[in-house]
Design an enzyme around this catalytic site. Structure first.
Site, short mmCIF file in Angstrom:
data_model
loop_
_atom_site.label_atom_id
_atom_site.label_comp_id
_atom_site.label_asym_id
_atom_site.label_seq_id
_atom_site.Cartn_x
_atom_site.Cartn_y
_atom_site.Cartn_z
N GLY A 161 37.67 38.01 44.57
CA GLY A 161 37.58 36.60 44.22
C GLY A 161 38.82 35.77 44.45
CD GLU A 162 42.22 36.30 40.64
OE1 GLU A 162 43.03 35.63 39.99
OE2 GLU A 162 41.99 37.50 40.43
CG MET A 163 43.11 39.01 49.01
SD MET A 163 42.06 39.70 50.30
CE MET A 163 41.13 38.30 50.83
#
Length: 886
Positions: free
Chosen positions: A845-847
């Site tokens: 989700g954040e990468m």
């Protein structure tokens, strides 16, 4: 008043309305049609309220009902239902275009109007038709895919059944539709503001007009006499601690003696209507004694600076990290670069304002306070409410969320609603405006970073030093955790033998920093990856080759000293190489004239399954031999409902339509931790598999796969699985910063292709390419959607977005990304199964948010030879740098 007759979704209705009543309010309040959403305070900025009037897509918040006599109105509810959806609704679901779903009904109505007049639009025509519809989740790529697919459906070129994956086929690695997608596409998924409570009071909050001041008096006498006002409450009316706590108990639900930030809550007004509550709140008179305002960390750390919180110094936390001897290594290095980098305060920018409702269920000693909001950690929120409000019997329910991107790891509006429901003993609705939501929510922390990076004559990294000062804002929220996350992932993708870092967290009178996609690594990665390009240039080496030769290798340690046995970054570089070579070749011909083309890259190794992390999921075999999953796994758009369903079907051998999810209330789930830090696939998915394995073992022992078979054999039908990040207990050493890091890493390379107008400083993103190895892919559409959304958010962070407290009050002043600013995106996926991941998977989700900004900044430098050290890279900054260079 005026009488108006109009047809809504095929039925004729008569209304007698005030001259200023808008169509959005009539649809939502009078017709109880909640598909059209409100985000932008009726300014026509977001398109979430789009409906069709007389064949044209319009923003219903701008349409006066008095002007619509004889009109024909179609809302998303008039297109189709979950059981009988319209082809456009099916196209959005099957394209993976539905993430949080808040913007989806408006998008669909704009699509309907477009395809009615042009069933075969090209990409530019799609962008034009949907230019008023905002989306934070998708980066618009899959929205365009959905419109294109809907056109094919309408033209009869294919059908939903031909596109839909076989539900009886493979469950993993297939883009099965999200379980929640169709109800979102049909506009019937209930977001907080859609929940109607009988006889509910509407709330408004008196908020501080000062950045830092003592409260001398609160005069509510005039406000109490105003029409519709049912009461006003202050801090004295809260029976509990009145404190919001994640790490420090420093943030009040209602301020009593002092305010630390512009917009701090002081009093709650309850009235019969929202307009009455807002008017009365404006009539409350608060007298202040202003205090010095600390605008940045350096002011707050200066000698003699006022202390913002009595219990904690302004410099409230510091963490060093020492690996090897960085200063000695730098002195012996062949090449060294150094620079100062800063990042801005940034808003996570979910489209949905911070709406919450609350009510009392039951009576007497059994009376339960029910708070309905959009928290991503419902058990933590419940526990905080119990203590803060002084009331034990609390249930928290998660409604559908209009995005969150970390913002809902903290309590925002829930304390206000819960306190008011208890005090007034009535159901309450707190539906703040967008401007108020921006004031009351936490933000991405601003970082100030001083960096040195060194290499030997062969281009191998020798040392990295970084001192970073973090603006914590007025309240702690998760500030210490952000410092630690930056430390845990400090060395990124690389083997850096010697490191010396110091992170400092400082209270100021700015808005509180909180969780925001990536939460720490995006800021330090901007500094590291910019320095990597600077060092490669000084060495005379291609920046991509420089990164690849400096990759960490299995058996080597990251900055915390933790050794990794799995690190598939070099193989990802190999897969990425052709795309890089193509981009560099195309850019080489555009290095003269006013428009210059540049290519920039950045990488990261994002950690998942951190020190001490644990998850808990329960499964129960149902009488019809289906499975119910009990898990406090929030899904504000990532696709966690898909993840749970597809894993359970694959492992349990049960059809997906017999997998049921109970995930949204504290009474039926156990603590799972936040749907943050990209951890849910890894931790919740891992816990789910452990629970399913116990169920399967019980079935094997009795020789039956049925509910009746287990019951007759005296076996349980309910099993709990709990995954823990093995061997990761304990914090970093407070002196050396050495210790455990993350159990798993997701690897990424980001490439930006940009054009810079050297006359104006304007930057146009031509294309973004991301290469990712996140282990086994469970649902490709969900993976791609997270990548696209993270890229788009990262580009905004790099080029436009900056939150200025008290001035950024809508989507225009925030410079929200639009269809006009969208760009093509390519995705390169490698799947190296993670040894400890569920089915070999990890998180995603954040990468891509982490490495996007430095890739864009490096591309700007490659295009025109100027480097921006202070985000965002606005045209004014680039033009000034170009002028200074001449």
């Amino acid at each position: 008043m005026k009488k108006v007759v109009m047809k809504i979704n095929g039925k004729s209705h008569q209304f007698i309305v005030e001259p200023d009543r808008v169509l959005l309010d009539l649809l939502r309040e009078d017709m109880l049609l909640t598909g059209a959403k409100q985000s932008c305070d009726r300014k026509g900025q977001c398109g979430a309220c789009t409906v069709i009037v007389n064949g044209k897509a319009v923003r219903s918040c701008l349409q006066k009902v008095a002007n619509l006599d004889g009109a024909e109105v179609i809302t998303v509810e008039g297109l189709g239902t979950p059981d009988n959806p319209h082809l456009i609704q099916e196209a959005y679901v099957l394209s993976g275009a539905v993430q949080c779903g808040f913007c989806t009904p408006g998008m669909i109505m704009s699509t309907k109007a477009l395809l009615d007049r042009n069933p075969n639009p090209d990409v530019e025509e799609i962008k034009k038709a949907l230019e008023h519809n905002l989306c934070r989740c998708t980066g618009y790529a899959k929205i365009i895919d959905a419109v294109t697919l809907a056109g094919r459906f309408i033209r009869g070129e294919t059908t939903p059944d031909k596109v839909r994956p076989d539900p009886n086929g493979p469950k993993i690695g297939v883009s099965h539709p999200r379980p929640s997608a169709i109800i979102k596409a049909c506009g019937v998924a209930a977001f907080s503001a859609d929940i109607k409570l009988q006889d509910a009071l509407e709330l408004a909050v008196v908020r501080s007009t000062e950045h830092h001041a003592k409260i001398k008096s609160i005069n509510t006498s005039e406000a109490e006499k105003m029409p519709g006002v049912m009461g006003i409450m202050t801090a004295d009316d809260i029976k509990g601690t009145n404190r919001i706590v994640i790490i420090f108990p420093d943030q009040p639900i209602l301020c009593k003696d002092k305010v630390q930030c512009l917009g701090d809550p002081i009093a709650i007004v309850a009235a019969q209507t929202k307009n009455q509550a807002v008017a009365a709140a404006e009539a409350v008179k608060v007298t202040y004694e202003p205090l010095p305002v600390l605008k940045n960390p350096r002011e707050a750390m200066a000698e003699g600076a006022i202390q913002i919180h009595q219990e904690w110094p302004n410099l409230c936390f510091a963490q060093p990290q020492i690996k090897g001897d960085a200063e000695k290594a730098i002195a012996a290095s062949a090449v060294v670069v150094e620079a100062n980098f800063t990042t801005q305060i940034n808003h996570q920018a979910p489209l949905e304002p911070e709406a919450t409702v609350a009510y009392i269920e039951g009576e007497g000693e059994d009376a339960q306070l029910v708070v309905v909001g959009r928290s991503i950690q419902i058990h933590g929120m419940m526990a905080n409410l119990q203590e803060a409000l002084g009331y034990e019997n609390v249930r928290y329910e998660e409604s559908y969320s209009g995005g969150q991107f970390g913002i809902k790891a903290a309590m925002t509006s829930e304390g206000i609603s819960g306190a008011a429901a208890l005090h007034f003993k009535r159901s309450v609705r707190y539906i703040p405006s967008l401007a108020e939501s921006m004031l009351l929510t936490n933000k991405r922390h601003a970082f100030d970073m001083k960096v040195k990076l060194a290499a030997d004559k062969d281009g191998k990294l020798t040392a990295f030093t970084i001192d970073y000062i973090v603006d914590n804002g007025a309240y702690q929220i998760i500030g210490i955790y952000v410092i630690m996350r930056a430390m845990w992932m400090l060395s990124g993708s690389y083997n850096i033998p010697n490191i010396n870092a110091m992170g400092k967290l400082v209270y100021t009178n700015n808005p509180a920093g909180g969780a925001a996609r990536g939460a720490g690594p995006p800021q330090v990665t901007f500094a590291l990856e910019s320095a990597m390009d600077m060092l490669a240039e000084k060495i005379g080496m291609d920046p991509f080759k420089f990164r690849k030769i400096n990759s960490l290798l299995p058996g080597q340690s990251v900055s915390t000293g933790m050794v990794y046995e799995q690190w598939p970054f070099p193989e990802l570089c190999d897969a990425f190489q052709p795309s890089y070579d193509r981009a560099k070749k195309e850019a080489a011909d555009l290095k003269s004239g006013p428009i210059r083309r540049g290519v920039g890259i950045a990488t990261h190794a994002f950690g998942i399954g951190g020190p001490g992390d644990a998850g808990r999921v329960a499964v129960e075999l149902d009488p019809d031999d289906g499975i119910t999953i009990f898990a406090a796994v929030a899904d504000p758009g990532e696709g966690n409902d898909s993840m749970l369903t597809q894993i359970a079907s694959h492992v349990g051998g049960i059809p997906m339509n017999k997998i049921r999810l109970v995930t949204r209330d504290t009474d039926h789930t156990a603590e799972m931790g936040p749907a943050a830090a990209s951890r849910m696939t890894y931790m919740a998915g891992g816990s789910l598999i452990l629970a399913l394995e116990q169920l399967k073992k019980a079935m094997e022992e009795v020789g039956s796969k049925t509910y009746e078979g287990l019951r007759k054999a005296g076996k349980a039908t309910h099993y709990v699985g709990s995954k823990q990040a093995a061997g990761q207990e304990g914090p970093l050493d407070p002196v050396t910063g050495q210790g455990p890091s993350f159990e798993s890493r997701v690897h990424n390379i980001q490439m930006a292709e940009v054009e810079v107008n050297t006359d104006t400083g304007e930057v146009r993103v031509i294309k973004m390419t991301t290469a990712v190895d996140a282990g086994t892919v469970i649902n490709p559409h969900n993976l791609e959607g997270q990548l696209h959304g993270g890229i788009d958010q990262g580009v905004g962070y790099a080029l436009r977005e900056e939150y200025i407290h008290g001035k950024t009050n809508d989507w225009n002043t925030f410079k929200f990304p639009t269809m006009k600013t969208s760009f093509p995106m390519d995705v390169i996926i490698k799947e190296t199964p993670r040894v400890k991941g569920p089915l070999g998977a990890t998180g995603i989700g954040e990468m891509t948010m982490v490495s996007t900004a430095p890739a864009v900044i490096n591309a700007i430098y490659d295009a025109c030879g100027v480097r921006i050290y202070n985000l965002p890279a606005t045209p004014e900054k680039i033009k000034a740098a170009l002028t200074a260079k001449k």
